[in-house]
Design an enzyme around this catalytic site. Structure first.
Site, PDB file in Angstrom:
ATOM      1  N   SER A   1       0.736  -1.358  -0.014  1.00  0.00           N
ATOM      2  CA  SER A   1      -0.178   0.055  -0.090  1.00  0.00           C
ATOM      3  C   SER A   1       1.043   1.288  -0.026  1.00  0.00           C
ATOM      4  O   SER A   1       1.670   1.458  -0.845  1.00  0.00           O
ATOM      5  CB  SER A   1      -1.030  -0.014   1.035  1.00  0.00           C
ATOM      6  OG  SER A   1      -2.061   0.790   1.011  1.00  0.00           O
TER       7      SER A   1
ATOM      8  N   ASP B   1      -9.978  -5.584  -3.591  1.00  0.00           N
ATOM      9  CA  ASP B   1      -9.365  -4.424  -2.653  1.00  0.00           C
ATOM     10  C   ASP B   1     -10.358  -3.183  -2.623  1.00  0.00           C
ATOM     11  O   ASP B   1     -10.376  -2.642  -3.673  1.00  0.00           O
ATOM     12  CB  ASP B   1      -8.051  -4.168  -3.135  1.00  0.00           C
ATOM     13  CG  ASP B   1      -7.258  -3.233  -2.308  1.00  0.00           C
ATOM     14  OD1 ASP B   1      -7.660  -2.356  -1.786  1.00  0.00           O
ATOM     15  OD2 ASP B   1      -5.981  -3.471  -2.160  1.00  0.00           O
TER      16      ASP B   1
ATOM     17  N   HIS C   1      -7.112  -5.674   0.535  1.00  0.00           N
ATOM     18  CA  HIS C   1      -6.145  -5.201   1.033  1.00  0.00           C
ATOM     19  C   HIS C   1      -5.543  -5.507   2.262  1.00  0.00           C
ATOM     20  O   HIS C   1      -4.599  -4.969   2.719  1.00  0.00           O
ATOM     21  CB  HIS C   1      -6.682  -3.641   1.105  1.00  0.00           C
ATOM     22  CG  HIS C   1      -5.489  -2.599   1.019  1.00  0.00           C
ATOM     23  ND1 HIS C   1      -4.805  -2.351   0.027  1.00  0.00           N
ATOM     24  CD2 HIS C   1      -5.098  -1.850   1.849  1.00  0.00           C
ATOM     25  CE1 HIS C   1      -4.081  -1.523   0.103  1.00  0.00           C
ATOM     26  NE2 HIS C   1      -4.066  -0.972   1.191  1.00  0.00           N
TER      27      HIS C   1
END
Lengths: 281, 281
Positions: free
Chosen positions: B150, B226, B259
């Site tokens: 991320s 995600d 995620h």
């Protein structure tokens, strides 16, 4: 008995799912986590490993930290991780909020004393109510094994020793082997079970083992750098009872390992393979 | 430059160690975690994978949740996990305590604006100061690779694209691919780098890739379930830039993955093998 799904994450081709349900035996709402490996899509009911966590944990620690799900996916094992105590505003806690008693510390016994007895029936929850719920709602068989860590290792051992007909195998990481003779156990049992120490033995793995007539495959790992080893865990008590009872216990001391999830992660694959062999036999 | 050891856990035959040190470039005390695989005992300096974590994380999340240490032990890889921002009472945070800016959200850039510039120099920290410290004090070689998740995936990409001579390979999980064009990046860059958007491009992987002349092995995984995919992550921007630049990017969309660290765990072994191949070539 109904299940509410809280969340789901794909992991190693399967699903990690958290559920909430109203527990009859605990008189409160409970959450638990399940790993469903990719083999659920083949349609054949899968065997289940129940994992009992230690003090302060809930249903999330094992799923996040043990690194167990890759092997579970390979072996086709469902893993169920319950919480470690009843929960909710109506559930009494240690008056001083201690971490080793009350919320997060149900010790997998059926409490007999007020105010604990109304909610703290964790043995019946993990051995009966939760498996019944799982087997009703999820694509699993009635083949069960059980494992756990620390307080949850104690829990796994007593569940398997009290009701061996319900399980195919049992293992533990750094279990509290003799709770009637260590500070964590004495504190918890004196509150949950009362002052009569004679009643405590039916929740002590070393006592139960001495009386065991039905034997299960049993594997125990203990790190020798575990800060709780001498005062709280006492693996020699279980080894001695196994020797006297002729119980086929595999008890290993792992040099350099401590009480953390890093220790569990290092050996969880071996435990899963041990259980898979018994569950599929 | 000295290192204070905070804790150590044996795991998969190696050691997970947390350290604290005084960072010159960040003007504060910092903690980081290292995994030293069992091969350190053989005496040959080992290659290092730097892992940059995402928003809200510190040095502990990856070590606890990624399930990476078994493969690292097998491959003989050292892993270093720094924190995600400067820390301490003197370090300014988002005035409203937001989780996507300030503490836990350094974005791996060198801030130019007050009050951030005094401490928020995370790029120089992870690319220069921390590797120099690691290579001085720990049994490692100067072979480095870098990965992250991320915000940390963005970090890994910009480190490798800005200074490819320092790394053998780069990978990312769900990276912020175009921070100049997404809410997380626009918020962070406008504070750390100021309102002049022309200066932001040197910290944007998609912009940097279009100018890249030296190519590294690069692997990016992104889950298609995600929640941040469309608004924040924008993998197509990186893919388009790679295509235009002729950069050999392997960018994969993984169906059903979200995620979380469950996604990272599912593919981290492949990433470690990818890096090990480049580090040992």
């Amino acid at each position: 008995m109904s299940l509410q799904q809280l969340s789901a994450n794909k992991v190693f081709g399967g699903q990690h799912v958290r559920y909430e349900h109203q527990s009859t035996v605990l008189n409160c709402s409970m959450q638990f986590a399940v790993y469903l490996p990719p083999q659920v899509e083949l349609g054949k009911p899968l065997p289940v490993l129940y994992w009992l966590s230690g003090l302060t944990c809930n249903d999330e620690n094992f799923m996040q930290k043990a690194g167990a799900l890759k092997a579970a996916a390979e072996l086709g094992l469902v893993i169920v991780a319950p919480d470690t105590s009843p929960r909710g505003a109506s559930v009494p806690d240690d008056p001083e909020g201690a971490w080793d008693f009350g919320l997060g510390a149900g010790f997998y016994v059926n409490a007999t004393q007020a105010p604990w007895a109304k909610h703290y029936q964790m043995y019946d929850y993990v051995v009966k109510e939760l498996p019944a719920l799982i087997e009703k709602h999820l694509p699993v068989s009635d083949k069960r094994s059980i494992s756990g860590h620390s307080m949850g290792g104690h829990g796994a051992l007593i569940c398997a020793l009290r009701e061996p007909q319900r399980y195919q195998s049992v293992s533990a990481f750094a279990p509290v082997c003799q709770p009637t003779q260590c500070p964590w156990g004495e504190k918890a049992f004196s509150h949950y079970l009362g002052a009569e120490r004679e009643t405590w033995g039916e929740w002590d793995a070393s006592v139960l083992m001495a009386q065991a007539t039905q034997h299960l495959p049993m594997l125990v790992d203990q790190g020798d750098a575990d800060n709780f080893l001498v005062e709280q865990l006492k693996p020699a008590a279980l080894q001695d009872a196994a020797k006297r009872a002729g119980y086929p216990l595999t008890s290993r001391l792992q040099p350099g390992y401590d009480h953390s999830y890093y220790f569990i992660a290092s050996f969880i694959d071996e435990h899963l393979r041990f259980h898979a062999q018994a569950l599929k036999a």
